[in-house]
Motif scaffolding. Sequence first.
Motif, short mmCIF file in Angstrom:
data_model
loop_
_atom_site.label_atom_id
_atom_site.label_comp_id
_atom_site.label_asym_id
_atom_site.label_seq_id
_atom_site.Cartn_x
_atom_site.Cartn_y
_atom_site.Cartn_z
N PRO A 101 0.81 -1.23 0.00
CA PRO A 101 0.00 0.00 0.00
C PRO A 101 0.84 1.27 0.00
O PRO A 101 0.47 2.26 -0.64
CB PRO A 101 -0.83 -0.13 1.28
N LEU A 102 1.97 1.26 0.71
CA LEU A 102 2.85 2.43 0.71
C LEU A 102 3.45 2.65 -0.67
O LEU A 102 3.59 3.79 -1.13
CB LEU A 102 3.95 2.27 1.75
N PRO A 118 -5.03 15.22 5.13
CA PRO A 118 -4.26 15.13 6.39
C PRO A 118 -4.48 13.82 7.15
O PRO A 118 -3.52 13.21 7.63
CB PRO A 118 -4.77 16.33 7.19
N LEU A 119 -5.73 13.38 7.28
CA LEU A 119 -5.99 12.13 7.99
C LEU A 119 -5.35 10.94 7.28
O LEU A 119 -4.90 9.98 7.93
CB LEU A 119 -7.50 11.92 8.15
N GLN A 120 -5.33 10.98 5.95
CA GLN A 120 -4.69 9.90 5.20
C GLN A 120 -3.19 9.88 5.45
O GLN A 120 -2.59 8.81 5.56
CB GLN A 120 -5.00 10.05 3.72
N TRP A 121 -2.59 11.07 5.56
CA TRP A 121 -1.16 11.14 5.86
C TRP A 121 -0.87 10.55 7.24
O TRP A 121 0.15 9.87 7.45
CB TRP A 121 -0.67 12.58 5.80
N ILE A 122 -1.76 10.80 8.20
CA ILE A 122 -1.59 10.23 9.54
C ILE A 122 -1.63 8.70 9.47
O ILE A 122 -0.80 8.01 10.07
CB ILE A 122 -2.66 10.76 10.50
N ALA A 123 -2.60 8.18 8.71
CA ALA A 123 -2.72 6.72 8.57
C ALA A 123 -1.48 6.14 7.89
O ALA A 123 -0.96 5.09 8.30
CB ALA A 123 -3.97 6.39 7.76
N ILE A 124 -1.00 6.83 6.86
CA ILE A 124 0.19 6.36 6.16
C ILE A 124 1.41 6.39 7.08
O ILE A 124 2.24 5.47 7.09
CB ILE A 124 0.45 7.22 4.90
N ALA A 222 -8.49 -5.62 -10.22
CA ALA A 222 -8.54 -4.83 -11.45
C ALA A 222 -9.81 -3.99 -11.50
O ALA A 222 -9.79 -2.84 -11.96
CB ALA A 222 -8.47 -5.75 -12.67
N ALA A 223 -10.91 -4.55 -11.01
CA ALA A 223 -12.16 -3.79 -10.98
C ALA A 223 -12.07 -2.64 -9.97
O ALA A 223 -12.63 -1.57 -10.19
CB ALA A 223 -13.32 -4.71 -10.62
N ALA A 224 -11.34 -2.86 -8.87
CA ALA A 224 -11.21 -1.82 -7.85
C ALA A 224 -10.30 -0.70 -8.31
O ALA A 224 -10.58 0.48 -8.09
CB ALA A 224 -10.68 -2.43 -6.56
N VAL A 225 -9.19 -1.07 -8.97
CA VAL A 225 -8.16 -0.08 -9.29
C VAL A 225 -8.63 0.94 -10.33
O VAL A 225 -8.11 2.05 -10.38
CB VAL A 225 -6.87 -0.79 -9.74
N VAL A 226 -9.62 0.57 -11.15
CA VAL A 226 -10.13 1.54 -12.13
C VAL A 226 -11.23 2.42 -11.53
O VAL A 226 -11.63 3.40 -12.12
CB VAL A 226 -10.67 0.83 -13.40
N ARG A 227 -11.72 2.05 -10.35
CA ARG A 227 -12.79 2.82 -9.70
C ARG A 227 -12.28 3.68 -8.54
O ARG A 227 -12.99 4.59 -8.11
CB ARG A 227 -13.86 1.86 -9.17
N LEU A 228 -11.06 3.38 -8.05
CA LEU A 228 -10.53 4.08 -6.89
C LEU A 228 -9.19 4.71 -7.22
O LEU A 228 -8.49 4.25 -8.13
CB LEU A 228 -10.34 3.09 -5.72
N PRO A 229 -8.78 5.73 -6.49
CA PRO A 229 -7.39 6.22 -6.61
C PRO A 229 -6.43 5.09 -6.27
O PRO A 229 -6.72 4.25 -5.41
CB PRO A 229 -7.32 7.34 -5.58
N LEU A 230 -5.27 5.06 -6.92
CA LEU A 230 -4.31 3.98 -6.69
C LEU A 230 -3.87 3.96 -5.23
O LEU A 230 -3.61 2.88 -4.67
CB LEU A 230 -3.08 4.17 -7.60
N SER A 231 -3.82 5.10 -4.59
CA SER A 231 -3.40 5.17 -3.19
C SER A 231 -4.39 4.52 -2.24
O SER A 231 -4.06 4.22 -1.10
CB SER A 231 -3.19 6.65 -2.77
N ILE A 232 -5.62 4.31 -2.70
CA ILE A 232 -6.65 3.65 -1.87
C ILE A 232 -6.77 2.18 -2.24
O ILE A 232 -6.89 1.31 -1.38
CB ILE A 232 -8.01 4.34 -2.03
N ALA A 233 -6.71 1.86 -3.54
CA ALA A 233 -6.84 0.47 -4.00
C ALA A 233 -5.63 -0.35 -3.60
O ALA A 233 -5.74 -1.54 -3.41
CB ALA A 233 -7.03 0.44 -5.51
#
Length: 233
Positions: A101-102, A118-124, A222-233
Motif C-alpha cells: 500500500p505504501l 491530512p488524515l490519510q497522511w496520519i494513517a500512512i 482490477a475492478a477496484a483499481v479503475v474505480r478508486l485512486p491507486l493510493s486507496i486500492a
Amino acid sequence: IQGAYFAISAYVFWGFVPIYFKWMDHVSPWEIVCHRVIWSVVLLLGILHFTGQLKALRVEASVLKRLAVTSLLISANWLVYIYAIINEHIVETTLGYFINPLVSVFLGMMFLSERMRPLQWIAIGMAALGIAYQLIYFGAIPWIALWLAFSFGFYGLMRKNMNLPSVVGLALETMMILPFALIGLLWLYINGEADFGSLDRQTDLLLMLGGFVTSFPLLCFAAAVVRLPLSIA
C-alpha cells in the motif's frame, strides 16, 4: 463504494491464499505457476464465451504492448510468492503486502498526481512506522517482500491506465504467458518432474483450482483499481 467492495474482496481472499499453497508444498513452484496460467486461461475464456465478450479480446497493438509488461510483472510476482510460501517465508510475503500500500501511494503521487488528505497522511505515517519496526525486527533486507510489493505496485499502476474490462485484461495477460506455461509444463513432463496426473486426485484438483484462486482476486483488484485512486486500492 463499489470499488471499495472489490478491493476488500480481493485482499480478504488473498489473506487465505497461503493456506491453499501450503496444501501444495509437495509440488514444484514452477509447475504450480504453469497450472495457474493454463487453468486461468480456461476459466477466463469460458467467462468471456458465456457472457458474449470474446470479441473484446481484439485490442490495439499499443494496449497489447502494455499488457505484455503487466503479464511479465504478475507472472514474476506469482513465482516469487509461491516459492516464498512453499519455502516457509510466509512472514516475508506478508511483509511484502504490508509494504505494497505504501508503494501504491508513492506511485499514485508520482505518476498520477494523486494527493492525500491530512488524515490519510496520519494513517500512512502509522503504517510506515509499523513496517519500519517490522523491518528492524526482521534484521535483514527483505528482498522477497520488496519484490512482491514493487512488482504488484507497478502492475496496479499500469492496469489503472488501461481502459479494459477486468476479465478481458486478465484473459489477455494470461494468454500471453500461456505458451511459456505450456513449454514449461512439457519440460517438466519430459524430465519426469511433473506431479499432475501422477500423484493423486487431490493434487490434480488443487492444481486445477489454481485458475480460480488466481483469477478471482485479480479480477476484483482490477475492478477496484479503475474505480478508486491507486493510493486507496
